[in-house]
Design a protein around this motif. Structure first.
Motif, PDB file in Angstrom:
ATOM      1  N   ALA A 211       0.834  -1.204   0.000  1.00 44.63           N
ATOM      2  CA  ALA A 211       0.000   0.000   0.000  1.00 44.63           C
ATOM      3  C   ALA A 211       0.871   1.256   0.000  1.00 44.63           C
ATOM      4  O   ALA A 211       1.823   1.361   0.773  1.00 44.63           O
ATOM      5  N   PHE A 212       0.540   2.171  -0.874  1.00 45.79           N
ATOM      6  CA  PHE A 212       1.209   3.465  -0.866  1.00 45.79           C
ATOM      7  C   PHE A 212       0.212   4.619  -0.998  1.00 45.79           C
ATOM      8  O   PHE A 212       0.505   5.750  -0.592  1.00 45.79           O
ATOM      9  N   PHE A 213      -0.992   4.342  -1.520  1.00 49.28           N
ATOM     10  CA  PHE A 213      -1.935   5.420  -1.784  1.00 49.28           C
ATOM     11  C   PHE A 213      -2.435   6.056  -0.489  1.00 49.28           C
ATOM     12  O   PHE A 213      -2.603   7.273  -0.402  1.00 49.28           O
ATOM     13  N   ASN A 214      -2.676   5.224   0.539  1.00 48.04           N
ATOM     14  CA  ASN A 214      -3.077   5.786   1.832  1.00 48.04           C
ATOM     15  C   ASN A 214      -1.992   6.689   2.404  1.00 48.04           C
ATOM     16  O   ASN A 214      -2.284   7.717   3.032  1.00 48.04           O
ATOM     17  N   ALA A 215      -0.734   6.313   2.188  1.00 49.47           N
ATOM     18  CA  ALA A 215       0.361   7.163   2.661  1.00 49.47           C
ATOM     19  C   ALA A 215       0.395   8.485   1.898  1.00 49.47           C
ATOM     20  O   ALA A 215       0.696   9.536   2.475  1.00 49.47           O
ATOM     21  N   VAL A 216       0.074   8.445   0.611  1.00 56.73           N
ATOM     22  CA  VAL A 216       0.008   9.687  -0.169  1.00 56.73           C
ATOM     23  C   VAL A 216      -1.070  10.610   0.389  1.00 56.73           C
ATOM     24  O   VAL A 216      -0.893  11.834   0.472  1.00 56.73           O
ATOM     25  N   LEU A 217      -2.194  10.029   0.805  1.00 55.28           N
ATOM     26  CA  LEU A 217      -3.314  10.830   1.282  1.00 55.28           C
ATOM     27  C   LEU A 217      -3.112  11.342   2.700  1.00 55.28           C
ATOM     28  O   LEU A 217      -3.431  12.497   3.008  1.00 55.28           O
ATOM     29  N   TYR A 218      -2.597  10.487   3.579  1.00 55.40           N
ATOM     30  CA  TYR A 218      -2.647  10.772   5.006  1.00 55.40           C
ATOM     31  C   TYR A 218      -1.310  11.167   5.629  1.00 55.40           C
ATOM     32  O   TYR A 218      -1.300  11.707   6.734  1.00 55.40           O
ATOM     33  N   ILE A 219      -0.188  10.874   4.985  1.00 55.61           N
ATOM     34  CA  ILE A 219       1.116  11.116   5.588  1.00 55.61           C
ATOM     35  C   ILE A 219       1.828  12.250   4.850  1.00 55.61           C
ATOM     36  O   ILE A 219       2.158  12.117   3.664  1.00 55.61           O
ATOM     37  N   ASN A 220       2.038  13.358   5.554  1.00 54.78           N
ATOM     38  CA  ASN A 220       2.778  14.489   4.989  1.00 54.78           C
ATOM     39  C   ASN A 220       4.231  14.506   5.442  1.00 54.78           C
ATOM     40  O   ASN A 220       5.084  15.079   4.769  1.00 54.78           O
ATOM     41  N   ASP A 221       4.502  13.894   6.575  1.00 54.62           N
ATOM     42  CA  ASP A 221       5.863  13.839   7.105  1.00 54.62           C
ATOM     43  C   ASP A 221       6.652  12.773   6.347  1.00 54.62           C
ATOM     44  O   ASP A 221       6.339  11.581   6.419  1.00 54.62           O
ATOM     45  N   THR A 222       7.674  13.185   5.612  1.00 55.58           N
ATOM     46  CA  THR A 222       8.449  12.241   4.792  1.00 55.58           C
ATOM     47  C   THR A 222       9.174  11.205   5.641  1.00 55.58           C
ATOM     48  O   THR A 222       9.504  10.126   5.146  1.00 55.58           O
ATOM     49  N   GLU A 223       9.438  11.504   6.920  1.00 54.26           N
ATOM     50  CA  GLU A 223      10.110  10.531   7.776  1.00 54.26           C
ATOM     51  C   GLU A 223       9.204   9.363   8.144  1.00 54.26           C
ATOM     52  O   GLU A 223       9.687   8.348   8.658  1.00 54.26           O
ATOM     53  N   LYS A 224       7.906   9.483   7.889  1.00 57.09           N
ATOM     54  CA  LYS A 224       6.959   8.412   8.185  1.00 57.09           C
ATOM     55  C   LYS A 224       6.510   7.675   6.929  1.00 57.09           C
ATOM     56  O   LYS A 224       5.613   6.844   6.992  1.00 57.09           O
ATOM     57  N   TRP A 225       7.126   7.967   5.800  1.00 56.58           N
ATOM     58  CA  TRP A 225       6.750   7.307   4.555  1.00 56.58           C
ATOM     59  C   TRP A 225       7.109   5.825   4.599  1.00 56.58           C
ATOM     60  O   TRP A 225       8.207   5.464   5.042  1.00 56.58           O
ATOM     61  N   PRO A 226       6.216   4.948   4.123  1.00 55.86           N
ATOM     62  CA  PRO A 226       6.571   3.522   3.980  1.00 55.86           C
ATOM     63  C   PRO A 226       7.432   3.311   2.744  1.00 55.86           C
ATOM     64  O   PRO A 226       7.604   4.215   1.909  1.00 55.86           O
ATOM     65  N   LEU A 227       7.946   2.107   2.614  1.00 53.75           N
ATOM     66  CA  LEU A 227       8.898   1.804   1.544  1.00 53.75           C
ATOM     67  C   LEU A 227       8.285   1.988   0.166  1.00 53.75           C
ATOM     68  O   LEU A 227       8.954   2.468  -0.758  1.00 53.75           O
ATOM     69  N   GLN A 228       7.023   1.601  -0.011  1.00 57.84           N
ATOM     70  CA  GLN A 228       6.416   1.678  -1.332  1.00 57.84           C
ATOM     71  C   GLN A 228       6.281   3.117  -1.816  1.00 57.84           C
ATOM     72  O   GLN A 228       6.398   3.391  -3.017  1.00 57.84           O
ATOM     73  N   LEU A 229       6.025   4.043  -0.910  1.00 49.69           N
ATOM     74  CA  LEU A 229       5.936   5.445  -1.309  1.00 49.69           C
ATOM     75  C   LEU A 229       7.307   5.998  -1.671  1.00 49.69           C
ATOM     76  O   LEU A 229       7.450   6.792  -2.604  1.00 49.69           O
ATOM     77  N   VAL A 230       8.328   5.565  -0.927  1.00 48.90           N
ATOM     78  CA  VAL A 230       9.700   5.951  -1.274  1.00 48.90           C
ATOM     79  C   VAL A 230      10.077   5.379  -2.632  1.00 48.90           C
ATOM     80  O   VAL A 230      10.694   6.059  -3.467  1.00 48.90           O
ATOM     81  N   LEU A 231       9.693   4.133  -2.872  1.00 50.00           N
ATOM     82  CA  LEU A 231       9.965   3.505  -4.159  1.00 50.00           C
ATOM     83  C   LEU A 231       9.291   4.275  -5.286  1.00 50.00           C
ATOM     84  O   LEU A 231       9.893   4.519  -6.339  1.00 50.00           O
TER      85      LEU A 231
END
Length: 293
Positions: A211-231
Motif C-alpha cells: 500500500a502506498f496510496f493511503n500514505a500519499v493521502l494521510y502522511i505528509n511527514d516524509t520521515e513516516k513514509w513507507p517503503l512503497q511510497l519511497v519507491l
C-alpha cells in the motif's frame, strides 16, 4: 488423466510446452533484469542502455548505499512495522467477527451480518474516508495506514464460511465439557482453521506491504513514509537519491538505475520469501471457505 480419454499427440504437447516456456520467460526475464541491474556497475548499465540481463561484475554497492541509513532504511522499518501490526490486528478482528457471525443466534447476528454485506457492495469513497481519518485525528499517524483497511468484508465472509464448515458436534461437545466461546475458538476452531488463517493473513500482509496510496493521502511527514511510497518517489518521479556513500568501496556513487532496482528488489523479497510457505494453504483456504455463504 481420465480413463478412456485419448492423450494429445506429440505436436499438441510440444505446442503446450512452447507456450509454457514463453509464459515462464515473460515472468522470469523482467525479474532477472531487475535483480541483475541492481548488481551492475555504471559501465554495464550504460552499455546495456539501462537494463542488464546478466551482470559481468556483480556488486552490492547499491544495496549498501540504500541500507547504510537514511530514507530507505527508515522506510523499510516503517513498512515492516505497519505490515506486522496491521496483519496481526486485522487477523484478530476478522477472526473474532467471523466467528461471532458463524454462530447462529449470537448478539445482533443479522444486523451485523447485513452491515458487513452492505459494505461489500457499497464501499466508501476517497473523500468520506479522508474526512473520517481527519476527524479522528489520524493524519500523519501510522494508524491512518492500518485502521482504514483493517477489516475487509470479503475476508469476513470467507472466514465465516470456513468456520461454518467445522462440525457442530465438536463445538457442542466442548460446551458440554464446560468450555466458553473464547476457549472453543482458541482450542478447537483456530487449530482447525490454519488454512484460511494463512490465506487471509497473507492477503493482509501483501496489502499492507504494497500500500502506498493511503500514505500519499494521510502522511505528509516524509520521515513516516513507507517503503512503497519511497519507491514510487524514486522510480516513478525520478527523485534524487539521498544516500550516504562514505562506506561504499571507492566512494563511487552507484548508478541511479541500480539504486532504483535495488529498492524494487528489497520491496519484493519479503513477500516472495513468505509466499512459498503458505502456498499449500491457498486452494484449501479459498475453496472450502467459498462452499457456503
Amino acid at each position: 488423466m481420465i480413463a478412456g480419454t485419448p492423450q494429445p499427440g506429440l505436436p499438441v504437447r510440444g505446442l503446450k510446452g512452447i507456450v509454457l516456456l514463453i509464459a515462464c520467460a515473460l515472468v522470469i526475464l523482467p525479474f532477472l533484469a531487475v535483480v541483475s541491474t541492481s548488481l551492475a556497475d555504471q559501465q554495464q548499465v550504460t552499455e546495456a542502455g539501462g537494463y542488464v540481463l546478466w551482470p559481468e561484475r556483480p556488486n552490492l554497492d547499491a544495496y549498501r548505499a540504500i541500507l547504510s541509513g537514511g530514507v530507505v532504511s527508515r522506510a523499510l522499518m516503517v513498512s515492516i512495522g505497519i505490515t506486522v501490526a496491521g496483519t496481526a490486528l486485522s487477523l484478530t478482528c476478522v477472526t473474532l467477527l467471523a466467528y461471532s457471525l458463524s454462530r447462529a443466534g449470537s448478539f445482533l447476528h443479522k444486523p451485523i451480518l447485513l452491515t458487513v454485506l452492505f459494505t461489500l457492495f457499497f464501499t466508501p469513497g476517497m473523500i468520506p474516508t479522508y474526512l473520517t481519518v481527519r476527524q479522528l485525528g489520524l493524519l500523519d499517524s501510522y494508524w491512518s495506514l492500518i485502521l482504514p483497511t483493517m477489516v475487509g468484508a470479503f475476508q469476513v465472509i470467507i472466514m465465516r464460511a470456513f468456520f461454518q464448515e467445522i462440525p457442530g458436534e465438536l463445538v457442542d461437545a466442548a460446551r458440554i465439557d464446560g468450555a466458553n466461546e473464547l476457549q472453543i475458538l482458541t482450542r478447537i476452531v483456530l487449530p482447525l482453521s490454519k488454512a484460511v488463517i494463512a490465506v487471509i493473513g497473507l492477503f493482509n500482509a501483501v496489502a499492507y506491504w504494497n500500500a502506498f496510496f493511503n500514505a500519499v493521502l494521510y502522511i505528509n511527514d516524509t520521515e513516516k513514509w513507507p517503503l512503497q511510497l519511497v519507491l514510487r518517489t524514486y522510480v516513478v518521479d525520478n527523485a534524487a537519491f539521498g544516500v550516504d556513500t562514505a562506506d561504499i568501496a571507492g566512494t563511487v556513487m552507484p548508478p541511479a538505475q541500480s539504486l532504483q532496482m535495488a529498492i524494487l528488489v528489497i520491496s519484493l523479497v519479503p513477500i516472495a520469501l513468505v509466499y512459498p510457505f503458505l502456498q499449500r494453504h491457498f486452494a484449501k483456504g479459498m475453496l472450502i471457505g467459498a462452499v457456503k455463504g
